[in-house]
Design a protein around this motif. Structure first.
Motif: not given
Length: 161
Positions: A2, A4, A7-8, A10-11, A78
């Motif tokens: 994945a 960055r 991921i950012k 999703i967070l 996620t």
């Protein structure tokens, strides 16, 4: 692997959905019970893993409950984000599928997570279930769906409709 930015995203979606959900849960519980006890709610979440002793753990157990709460919100974010580019119907109807995803989240929590936890749930109550489903539809499912659509539309990783 994945990126960055994924991921950012999703967070952020997990943080937003988790925050909206816990605010709604504390507010609705306060209205229904007549008592505003956010720490008790968070301790209740922690008690799913820790047991009844979580209610004696003060703020520390409240923080443990908050971490668990955000972990579940992050898990739901996620899964949705990872499925989104592969399921065209999610891309076309984010409002519908976001609301339905909230129902799925409720079903997973009540049909799998809570029964496997150390919680001793109250007897099933249709009114409480309906309220919790609506909260998860609008505070978990919908924000996650809209944030996934926004993320992927910027990435142009799915066809525009």
């Amino acid at each position: 692997m994945a990126s960055r930015s994924l991921i950012k995203a999703i967070l952020l979606a997990g943080l937003v959905a988790g925050t909206l959900d816990i605010i709604a849960a504390v507010t609705v519980n306060g209205i229904m019970s007549g008592e505003f006890k956010p720490l008790r709610i968070l301790q209740g979440i922690a008690s799913g893993a820790i047991g009844r002793s979580a209610f004696e753990g003060g703020v520390v157990m409240g923080l443990v409950g908050l971490v668990f709460h955000y972990c579940f919100a992050l898990m739901f974010a996620t899964v949705y984000f990872l499925l989104f580019p592969y399921l065209p119907f999610l891309q076309r109807y984010p409002l519908l599928w976001g609301c339905l995803y909230g129902i799925v989240a409720w079903a997973i929590m009540n049909g799998l997570v809570i029964p496997l936890s150390k919680l001793h749930p109250a007897p099933f109550n249709w009114e409480r279930a309906a309220i919790n489903i609506v909260i998860l539809m609008f505070m978990i499912g919908l924000p996650i769906a809209l944030m996934a659509r926004k993320y992927y539309s910027k990435k142009r990783q799915y066809p525009e409709n």
